[in-house]
Design a protein around this motif. Structure first.
Motif, PDB file in Angstrom:
ATOM      1  N   LEU A 256     -14.453  52.973  90.453  1.00 33.28           N
ATOM      2  CA  LEU A 256     -14.537  51.105  91.559  1.00 33.28           C
ATOM      3  C   LEU A 256     -14.626  52.038  92.034  1.00 33.28           C
ATOM      4  CD1 LEU A 256     -13.874  48.200  91.578  1.00 33.28           C
ATOM      5  CD2 LEU A 256     -11.528  49.520  92.918  1.00 33.28           C
ATOM      6  N   LEU A 257     -14.089  53.077  93.214  1.00 32.81           N
ATOM      7  CA  LEU A 257     -14.467  53.431  94.318  1.00 32.81           C
ATOM      8  C   LEU A 257     -16.654  53.371  94.861  1.00 32.81           C
ATOM      9  CD1 LEU A 257     -11.610  55.128  96.406  1.00 32.81           C
ATOM     10  CD2 LEU A 257     -12.579  52.818  96.177  1.00 32.81           C
ATOM     11  N   LYS A 258     -16.868  54.955  93.815  1.00 29.50           N
ATOM     12  CA  LYS A 258     -17.860  55.320  93.907  1.00 29.50           C
ATOM     13  C   LYS A 258     -18.839  54.101  93.833  1.00 29.50           C
ATOM     14  CE  LYS A 258     -17.575  59.074  90.877  1.00 29.50           C
ATOM     15  NZ  LYS A 258     -17.173  59.961  89.794  1.00 29.50           N
ATOM     16  N   THR A 259     -19.260  52.998  92.429  1.00 28.32           N
ATOM     17  CA  THR A 259     -19.602  51.917  92.465  1.00 28.32           C
ATOM     18  C   THR A 259     -19.799  50.897  94.074  1.00 28.32           C
ATOM     19  OG1 THR A 259     -18.498  51.380  89.957  1.00 28.32           O
ATOM     20  CG2 THR A 259     -19.869  50.239  91.193  1.00 28.32           C
ATOM     21  N   HIS A 260     -19.048  51.295  94.753  1.00 27.87           N
ATOM     22  CA  HIS A 260     -18.711  50.884  96.209  1.00 27.87           C
ATOM     23  C   HIS A 260     -18.918  51.250  97.561  1.00 27.87           C
ATOM     24  CE1 HIS A 260     -18.424  47.231  93.850  1.00 27.87           C
ATOM     25  NE2 HIS A 260     -17.190  47.383  93.377  1.00 27.87           N
ATOM     26  N   CYS A 261     -19.304  52.928  97.187  1.00 22.81           N
ATOM     27  CA  CYS A 261     -18.712  53.569  98.397  1.00 22.81           C
ATOM     28  C   CYS A 261     -19.898  54.111  99.185  1.00 22.81           C
ATOM     29  CB  CYS A 261     -18.078  54.342  98.625  1.00 22.81           C
ATOM     30  SG  CYS A 261     -18.465  55.454  97.389  1.00 22.81           S
ATOM     31  N   ALA A 262     -20.390  54.661  99.555  1.00 24.55           N
ATOM     32  CA  ALA A 262     -21.829  55.265  99.977  1.00 24.55           C
ATOM     33  C   ALA A 262     -21.710  56.830  98.479  1.00 24.55           C
ATOM     34  CB  ALA A 262     -22.017  55.837 101.770  1.00 24.55           C
ATOM     35  N   PRO A 263     -22.662  57.870  98.255  1.00 26.08           N
ATOM     36  CA  PRO A 263     -23.095  58.319  97.311  1.00 26.08           C
ATOM     37  C   PRO A 263     -22.115  59.637  98.152  1.00 26.08           C
ATOM     38  CG  PRO A 263     -25.248  57.691  97.430  1.00 26.08           C
ATOM     39  CD  PRO A 263     -23.997  56.591  98.872  1.00 26.08           C
ATOM     40  N   ASP A 270     -13.877  62.311  92.997  1.00 21.98           N
ATOM     41  CA  ASP A 270     -13.847  63.310  92.458  1.00 21.98           C
ATOM     42  C   ASP A 270     -12.800  64.291  92.557  1.00 21.98           C
ATOM     43  OD1 ASP A 270     -15.604  62.301  90.685  1.00 21.98           O
ATOM     44  OD2 ASP A 270     -17.680  63.992  91.355  1.00 21.98           O
ATOM     45  N   SER A 271     -12.984  65.013  93.952  1.00 25.05           N
ATOM     46  CA  SER A 271     -11.828  65.989  94.682  1.00 25.05           C
ATOM     47  C   SER A 271     -10.417  64.801  94.605  1.00 25.05           C
ATOM     48  CB  SER A 271     -11.657  66.396  96.041  1.00 25.05           C
ATOM     49  OG  SER A 271     -13.218  67.302  95.937  1.00 25.05           O
ATOM     50  N   MET A 272     -10.294  63.937  94.771  1.00 26.32           N
ATOM     51  CA  MET A 272      -9.421  63.005  94.700  1.00 26.32           C
ATOM     52  C   MET A 272      -8.718  62.792  93.284  1.00 26.32           C
ATOM     53  SD  MET A 272      -8.037  59.869  93.810  1.00 26.32           S
ATOM     54  CE  MET A 272      -9.120  58.675  93.407  1.00 26.32           C
ATOM     55  N   VAL A 273      -9.640  62.885  92.130  1.00 29.59           N
ATOM     56  CA  VAL A 273      -8.980  62.753  90.191  1.00 29.59           C
ATOM     57  C   VAL A 273      -8.898  64.701  90.390  1.00 29.59           C
ATOM     58  CG1 VAL A 273      -9.668  62.714  88.578  1.00 29.59           C
ATOM     59  CG2 VAL A 273     -10.879  60.787  90.130  1.00 29.59           C
ATOM     60  N   GLU A 274      -8.853  65.450  90.527  1.00 33.64           N
ATOM     61  CA  GLU A 274      -9.038  66.474  90.416  1.00 33.64           C
ATOM     62  C   GLU A 274      -7.650  67.040  91.053  1.00 33.64           C
ATOM     63  OE1 GLU A 274     -11.985  69.104  92.075  1.00 33.64           O
ATOM     64  OE2 GLU A 274     -12.975  68.960  90.633  1.00 33.64           O
ATOM     65  N   GLN A 275      -7.517  66.353  92.499  1.00 33.02           N
ATOM     66  CA  GLN A 275      -6.000  66.316  92.733  1.00 33.02           C
ATOM     67  C   GLN A 275      -4.892  65.954  91.676  1.00 33.02           C
ATOM     68  OE1 GLN A 275      -6.966  64.855  96.657  1.00 33.02           O
ATOM     69  NE2 GLN A 275      -7.418  66.976  97.007  1.00 33.02           N
ATOM     70  N   ILE A 276      -5.033  64.497  91.756  1.00 34.96           N
ATOM     71  CA  ILE A 276      -4.383  64.017  91.249  1.00 34.96           C
ATOM     72  C   ILE A 276      -3.893  64.436  89.084  1.00 34.96           C
ATOM     73  CG2 ILE A 276      -4.267  61.528  89.543  1.00 34.96           C
ATOM     74  CD1 ILE A 276      -3.635  61.369  92.660  1.00 34.96           C
ATOM     75  N   GLU A 277      -4.807  65.191  88.648  1.00 35.71           N
ATOM     76  CA  GLU A 277      -4.740  65.895  87.914  1.00 35.71           C
ATOM     77  C   GLU A 277      -3.924  66.990  87.092  1.00 35.71           C
ATOM     78  OE1 GLU A 277      -7.420  67.189  83.885  1.00 35.71           O
ATOM     79  OE2 GLU A 277      -8.263  66.789  86.096  1.00 35.71           O
ATOM     80  N   LYS A 278      -4.627  68.002  88.871  1.00 41.46           N
ATOM     81  CA  LYS A 278      -4.468  69.265  88.811  1.00 41.46           C
ATOM     82  C   LYS A 278      -2.064  69.307  89.076  1.00 41.46           C
ATOM     83  CE  LYS A 278      -3.609  73.533  92.276  1.00 41.46           C
ATOM     84  NZ  LYS A 278      -4.028  74.322  93.720  1.00 41.46           N
ATOM     85  N   GLY A 279      -1.456  67.959  89.771  1.00 40.80           N
ATOM     86  CA  GLY A 279      -0.805  67.557  90.069  1.00 40.80           C
ATOM     87  C   GLY A 279       0.193  67.075  89.454  1.00 40.80           C
TER      88      GLY A 279
END
Length: 648
Positions: A256-263, A270-279
């Protein structure tokens, strides 16, 4: 939240509260403020930027956590320990949480550091009504918001944020424990030292805040999807049962955020997803919290991007509307009696009368023709004389007139610059005097002065050149209380004296190893003249006064017929280049000197003074357009209006 520089960009509302300038501090500054590159948001805590991951984390409330806790006996109730709410959950002793974690669970802030309210200053209505921002837009082409995490206020904010995220990590660990056990309880339990062992959860507020903030950043068509995926009661039910799939939620948020935020923010998401996955994989609550922390940093950055785009889009409107906006604002404040301006009026009348006396005395002493100021410009010239006197005086003024409220930071910066130039002149004079005393003269004084100035200025400003100071980027770590530069010069006295002595030895062709008999008299002279309002200071003060007034009035004549936007744009080109090689010398009645703006090859000092004059003229002309009809020329305008019917 605020705007730099710097400087605090506080929105000035139409209420009856006292006026404050964010720069007295922006400010510059923020919460949110101007500075550096447009996309530099200066998240000081890099852990909020770098990757940390997570996935499905079975965390849940204890069974029965929704039941009300029994009342606390009066004998054990304590001050500052709020009574537990019906949502309170217990802190399991089996987890072995330390005293700090338990204290944070009970007392740390309940909402995330980034909320819809904290970001409200970045909303367009607040931007359009922010007087500090409107004023700064006139003087800074690259004005933009960025987080302000410097200074005492910034340190306090960082600590509060760190405490919040640490408490959330402990809270997630408790959810996991209760989800895996069946003996959870919400009874009011006390530890051995008598402190309460329950706390009010933060996750419900976190999800509500997440929902609110995202809705402000995406189009309305996406709101139903947001409500569906961030339905707080459902998420909390999944948490209590230990079945919330955090990784799936994180991936949806990233998409969702990548659809609306600056590239440029995609990698961060992606880093946020990796952090959540690691935890989630490691069942490490702190890694999950790192992911959530990164998520809210992304939201803040997106809001800043939107706000800065709006500033650029509405910059012309903000600048062109400066004068009528300020007049309407201040007139309303004056009508309600919430802004006292009579002292400023008395100040202006006194400097205008002093200007008349100075002109009369100068006329009586005049032996050679001097360029005179046109009658129409004399009222404005009096304003410049009064302000320049405060910039030049040895002791710092108590404050600038109240009408300069939103320009005070710029004036303090100019004062610091002017006083540093006077100190530089004193240091150069001491150097020349020492050389001349030994019957030697400089073969290339211009080149020597340029090198001398550069070396001393680098000592004083840690590499920051004078142009940047005048451009409104002062050393924020400067703790000189009188804004004169005196403390910095005093602290560097030995180094400055040594540098002067080195130049003297080179000019006298002496041993490059500086001896005490050279440096001691130079240091003593330097210390005396910088610490006292000596005759030497007065001499250079008067010389600087004439040059600054002449240059300022030349710039003011050029700016008076221009629009605010045209004045702003003209600051980019040197005044000497704009006037052309045929420009005549300019003088001012009562001034002790004049400065030529005809040469395109200006000396370093002439270039400095030209920029000072342009900045002071810019401030003064805008100020005059606002306050001349409201205050300074109020009586004259009223008299003319009364006489008009009789003339008709």
């Amino acid at each position: 939240m605020d705007l730099q520089g710097t400087k605090e960009a506080r929105t000035q509302e139409e209420g009856e509260g006292p006026l404050e300038a964010y720069g007295a501090g922006g400010g510059r500054s923020k919460e949110y403020h101007k500075n550096e590159g447009r996309d530099s948001h200066n998240h000081d805590d890099r852990s909020s930027i770098h990757p940390l991951r997570r996935r499905q984390q079975p965390f849940a409330y204890p069974h029965g956590a929704r039941q009300s806790a029994p009342p606390v006996p009066a004998a054990v109730s304590r001050l500052r320990e709020p009574s537990p709410s019906p949502e309170a959950i217990s802190i399991p002793q089996e987890l072995g949480l330390g005293p700090r974690d338990q204290r944070l669970l009970r007392k740390a802030r309940r909402s995330p550091p980034v909320t819809k309210k904290t970001l409200s200053e970045l909303d367009l209505p607040c931007i359009m009504s922010n007087i500090n921002l409107r004023m700064d837009a006139n003087f800074d082409r690259d004005l933009h918001f960025k987080p302000d995490l410097d200074g005492e206020k910034g340190q306090r904010k960082r600590k509060e944020a760190a405490d919040y995220w640490d408490s959330l990590a402990a809270e997630i660990a408790i959810y996991s424990y209760h989800a895996a056990t069946t003996d959870a309880t919400t009874e009011e339990v006390e530890s051995s030292d008598g402190t309460r062992r329950t706390f009010d959860p933060r996750l419900p507020a976190l999800f509500e805040t997440l929902q609110d903030v995202i809705k402000t950043l995406v189009p309305e068509r996406d709101h139903p999807t947001i409500m569906q995926n961030l339905e707080v009661p459902l998420l909390m039910q999944q948490i209590r049962k230990g079945v919330l799939d955090m990784l799936t939620l994180a991936k949806w948020l990233a998409k969702l955020l990548k659809t609306h935020c600056a590239p440029m923010r995609d990698e961060w998401a992606d880093s946020m997803v990796e952090q959540i996955e690691k935890g989630s994989q490691s069942q490490d609550p702190r890694e999950i919290v790192n992911g959530l922390r990164t998520l809210f940093s992304i939201l803040e950055a997106m809001k800043l991007d939107v706000a800065n785009h709006q500033i650029r889009a509405f910059r012309v409107l903000l600048i062109e509307d400066t004068v009528p906006f300020l007049q309407e604002y201040f007139q309303g404040k004056m009508n309600r009696g919430s802004f006292q301006v009579e002292p400023a009026r008395h100040w202006y009348l006194s400097v205008r009368e002093q200007a008349r006396r100075d002109d009369a005395n100068a006329e009586a002493r005049k032996t050679t023709p001097t360029a005179e100021t046109e009658d129409t410009l004399k009222p404005l010239e009096a304003l410049f004389r009064g302000i320049s006197a405060q910039l030049l005086q040895f002791s710092p003024p108590t404050d600038f007139p109240e009408t300069f409220l939103f320009d005070s930071e710029r004036l303090w910066q100019l004062r610091s610059t002017v006083q540093n130039l006077i100190n530089l002149d004193i240091a150069w004079y001491i150097f020349e005097s020492y050389v001349n005393k030994h019957k030697r003269y400089l073969s290339t004084p211009e080149e020597t002065y340029s090198t001398f100035r550069s070396r001393l200025w680098s000592l004083m400003e840690d590499g920051m050149d004078l142009e940047n100071r005048i451009a409104g980027n002062p050393d924020n770590n400067d703790d000189d209380p009188d804004h004169r530069g005196g403390k910095r010069w005093t602290q560097n006295m030995r180094c400055i004296a040594l540098e002067i002595a080195r130049f003297a030895c080179a000019a006298l062709q002496l041993d490059p190893v500086v001896a005490d008999e050279v440096i001691v008299p130079i240091e003593e002279a330097l210390e005396w003249h910088l610490s006292n309002e000596s005759d030497l200071f007065v001499f250079f003060q008067n010389s600087m006064r004439g040059k600054i007034l002449a240059t300022t009035l030349t710039a003011a004549r050029r700016y008076l017929p221009l629009s605010p936007l045209a004045i702003c744009e003209s600051q980019r080109a040197p005044m000497s280049a704009a006037l052309g090689p045929a420009a005549p010398q300019t003088g001012t009645a009562g001034a002790s000197g004049s400065v030529s703006t005809s040469s395109l090859a200006l000396t370093p000092q002439q270039s400095d003074i030209e920029r000072i004059g342009m900045r002071l003229a810019h401030i003064g002309v805008l100020h005059w357009r606002v306050w001349a009809p409201l205050l300074y020329l109020r009586d004259e305008i009223a008299m003319v209006e009364l006489e008009q019917p009789a003339l008709a």
